[in-house]
Structure formats: C-alpha cells, structure tokens
Write a protein that holds these residues in place. Sequence first.
Motif, mmCIF file in Angstrom:
data_model
loop_
_atom_site.group_PDB
_atom_site.id
_atom_site.type_symbol
_atom_site.label_atom_id
_atom_site.label_comp_id
_atom_site.label_asym_id
_atom_site.label_seq_id
_atom_site.Cartn_x
_atom_site.Cartn_y
_atom_site.Cartn_z
ATOM 1 N N GLY A 22 0.827 -1.195 0.000
ATOM 2 C CA GLY A 22 0.000 0.000 0.000
ATOM 3 C C GLY A 22 0.862 1.245 0.000
ATOM 4 O O GLY A 22 2.084 1.193 -0.021
ATOM 5 N N GLN A 23 0.182 2.392 0.052
ATOM 6 C CA GLN A 23 0.908 3.652 0.037
ATOM 7 C C GLN A 23 1.383 3.996 1.442
ATOM 8 O O GLN A 23 0.675 3.789 2.415
ATOM 9 N N GLN A 24 2.571 4.521 1.501
ATOM 10 C CA GLN A 24 3.121 4.999 2.762
ATOM 11 C C GLN A 24 3.394 6.484 2.628
ATOM 12 O O GLN A 24 4.141 6.896 1.751
ATOM 13 N N HIS A 25 2.782 7.282 3.474
ATOM 14 C CA HIS A 25 2.995 8.716 3.450
ATOM 15 C C HIS A 25 3.844 9.090 4.658
ATOM 16 O O HIS A 25 3.672 8.523 5.742
ATOM 17 N N PRO A 26 4.716 10.050 4.484
ATOM 18 C CA PRO A 26 5.567 10.432 5.621
ATOM 19 C C PRO A 26 4.752 11.060 6.744
ATOM 20 O O PRO A 26 3.764 11.760 6.501
ATOM 21 N N ILE A 27 5.158 10.810 7.966
ATOM 22 C CA ILE A 27 4.445 11.351 9.128
ATOM 23 C C ILE A 27 4.511 12.871 9.134
ATOM 24 O O ILE A 27 3.615 13.533 9.657
ATOM 25 N N ARG A 28 5.540 13.422 8.513
ATOM 26 C CA ARG A 28 5.690 14.878 8.459
ATOM 27 C C ARG A 28 4.495 15.523 7.750
ATOM 28 O O ARG A 28 4.025 16.584 8.167
ATOM 29 N N LEU A 29 3.984 14.877 6.712
ATOM 30 C CA LEU A 29 2.826 15.401 5.988
ATOM 31 C C LEU A 29 1.630 15.541 6.920
ATOM 32 O O LEU A 29 0.955 16.570 6.945
ATOM 33 N N TYR A 30 1.369 14.521 7.712
ATOM 34 C CA TYR A 30 0.234 14.561 8.620
ATOM 35 C C TYR A 30 0.428 15.599 9.717
ATOM 36 O O TYR A 30 -0.529 16.260 10.131
ATOM 37 N N LEU A 31 1.647 15.760 10.189
ATOM 38 C CA LEU A 31 1.910 16.770 11.216
ATOM 39 C C LEU A 31 1.752 18.185 10.666
ATOM 40 O O LEU A 31 1.227 19.074 11.353
ATOM 41 N N VAL A 32 2.186 18.404 9.427
ATOM 42 C CA VAL A 32 2.021 19.728 8.803
ATOM 43 C C VAL A 32 0.543 20.035 8.608
ATOM 44 O O VAL A 32 0.081 21.146 8.901
ATOM 45 N N VAL A 33 -0.219 19.064 8.148
ATOM 46 C CA VAL A 33 -1.660 19.283 7.950
ATOM 47 C C VAL A 33 -2.341 19.519 9.295
ATOM 48 O O VAL A 33 -3.209 20.389 9.410
ATOM 49 N N TRP A 34 -1.942 18.780 10.318
ATOM 50 C CA TRP A 34 -2.503 18.998 11.644
ATOM 51 C C TRP A 34 -2.205 20.416 12.106
ATOM 52 O O TRP A 34 -3.068 21.091 12.669
ATOM 53 N N GLY A 35 -0.982 20.880 11.880
ATOM 54 C CA GLY A 35 -0.617 22.256 12.240
ATOM 55 C C GLY A 35 -1.438 23.283 11.474
ATOM 56 O O GLY A 35 -1.891 24.279 12.048
ATOM 57 N N LEU A 37 -4.438 22.836 10.233
ATOM 58 C CA LEU A 37 -5.797 22.789 10.775
ATOM 59 C C LEU A 37 -5.886 23.568 12.087
ATOM 60 O O LEU A 37 -6.867 24.267 12.347
ATOM 61 N N PHE A 38 -4.851 23.455 12.906
ATOM 62 C CA PHE A 38 -4.817 24.204 14.157
ATOM 63 C C PHE A 38 -4.794 25.706 13.890
ATOM 64 O O PHE A 38 -5.530 26.472 14.527
ATOM 65 N N VAL A 39 -3.969 26.152 12.951
ATOM 66 C CA VAL A 39 -3.868 27.577 12.624
ATOM 67 C C VAL A 39 -5.184 28.089 12.042
ATOM 68 O O VAL A 39 -5.661 29.175 12.418
ATOM 69 N N LEU A 40 -5.796 27.326 11.134
ATOM 70 C CA LEU A 40 -7.071 27.750 10.564
ATOM 71 C C LEU A 40 -8.164 27.819 11.627
ATOM 72 O O LEU A 40 -9.022 28.712 11.591
ATOM 73 N N LEU A 71 -8.596 20.285 3.412
ATOM 74 C CA LEU A 71 -7.389 19.611 3.899
ATOM 75 C C LEU A 71 -7.703 18.218 4.433
ATOM 76 O O LEU A 71 -6.969 17.260 4.175
ATOM 77 N N ILE A 72 -8.780 18.110 5.169
ATOM 78 C CA ILE A 72 -9.147 16.812 5.732
ATOM 79 C C ILE A 72 -9.472 15.813 4.632
ATOM 80 O O ILE A 72 -9.011 14.668 4.640
ATOM 81 N N VAL A 73 -10.258 16.249 3.654
ATOM 82 C CA VAL A 73 -10.625 15.351 2.558
ATOM 83 C C VAL A 73 -9.405 14.985 1.722
ATOM 84 O O VAL A 73 -9.210 13.830 1.352
ATOM 85 N N ALA A 74 -8.546 15.946 1.431
ATOM 86 C CA ALA A 74 -7.400 15.694 0.561
ATOM 87 C C ALA A 74 -6.364 14.793 1.205
ATOM 88 O O ALA A 74 -5.859 13.866 0.560
ATOM 89 N N VAL A 75 -6.056 15.023 2.465
ATOM 90 C CA VAL A 75 -4.941 14.295 3.076
ATOM 91 C C VAL A 75 -5.422 13.107 3.909
ATOM 92 O O VAL A 75 -5.007 11.971 3.682
ATOM 93 N N PHE A 76 -6.301 13.352 4.882
ATOM 94 C CA PHE A 76 -6.689 12.272 5.778
ATOM 95 C C PHE A 76 -7.610 11.254 5.118
ATOM 96 O O PHE A 76 -7.639 10.093 5.525
ATOM 97 N N MET A 77 -8.373 11.676 4.117
ATOM 98 C CA MET A 77 -9.202 10.726 3.379
ATOM 99 C C MET A 77 -8.520 10.274 2.093
ATOM 100 O O MET A 77 -9.128 9.600 1.271
ATOM 101 N N HIS A 78 -7.265 10.666 1.906
ATOM 102 C CA HIS A 78 -6.410 10.240 0.787
ATOM 103 C C HIS A 78 -6.985 10.591 -0.583
ATOM 104 O O HIS A 78 -6.718 9.908 -1.565
ATOM 105 N N MET A 79 -7.781 11.655 -0.657
ATOM 106 C CA MET A 79 -8.375 12.042 -1.928
ATOM 107 C C MET A 79 -7.333 12.656 -2.870
ATOM 108 O O MET A 79 -7.492 12.609 -4.086
ATOM 109 N N ALA A 80 -6.266 13.201 -2.331
ATOM 110 C CA ALA A 80 -5.238 13.817 -3.170
ATOM 111 C C ALA A 80 -4.518 12.786 -4.032
ATOM 112 O O ALA A 80 -3.942 13.129 -5.065
#
Length: 123
Positions: A22-35, A37-40, A71-80
């Motif tokens: 399967g696909q493996q995404h770096p944890i850094r991507l998820y941390l940046v998106v989480w950040g 989301l926090f800023v927004l 952001l949630i749909v694109a990254v966490f739901m892997h739509m990107a």
Amino acid sequence: MSETTAHGQSPQVKALHSQVQGQQHPIRLYLVVWGLLFVLSAFSYMVDYLGIQGYLRWFLILLFMMLKAGLIVAVFMHMAWERLALVYAILLPPVLVLVFVALMVSESNYTIFTRLAFFGAAP
C-alpha cells in the motif's frame, strides 16, 4: 525466461509486492496538515474574538471551514492520491447542489414578488 531486476525479482512480483504494502505517506505530511488545521481553527476563533460582524464575518468563517474540510478530505481521506474520475464522482455532486441552491435563492425573489403582486400583501 522472464526478465529480472537487479535484486532478482521479476517486474510482476515487484508490482504485486507494492500492491500488498500500500501507500506509505511520511508522518511529516500529517503533522504539517494537523498544524495547518490548528492555525485555521485559531483564525476562525479570532473572527469571533475580534468581534467582526456582517458579511465579512460569515465569509471568513465559511472560508476557514472550507479550507479545513478541503485539507481533511485531501490528506486524511487520501483524496489527493485518488484518480481524477473518483475525485469528480465525490466532489462534483456537492458543488452542483450548491449551484442549484444558489439558483433557487436567486429565483426566490421573483417568486415572492410575483405572489405579492397577484395575491396582495395580506395573508
């Protein structure tokens, strides 16, 4: 004989192996998106804290909401990383619903003015 790669595996075996992992995404991507989301979310709360009123308030709240949802749909739901046809199948219907709602809202003034003209203002 089949073709082999430098590690002695055929292309078919490598393709099968990559499908199993399967696909493996770096944890850094998820941390940046989480950040982000926090800023927004902080910006969204700042709209209320600063006391912004009127259409600007609603525009900013809706803008931050749509950015967070995107952001949630694109990254966490892997739509990107999905095929374009699947993206269209999932995202196009809500966009069309919004277009149709906007058409109905614009048509509502005509309807109410026509009713008032023919039936009067009394209930």
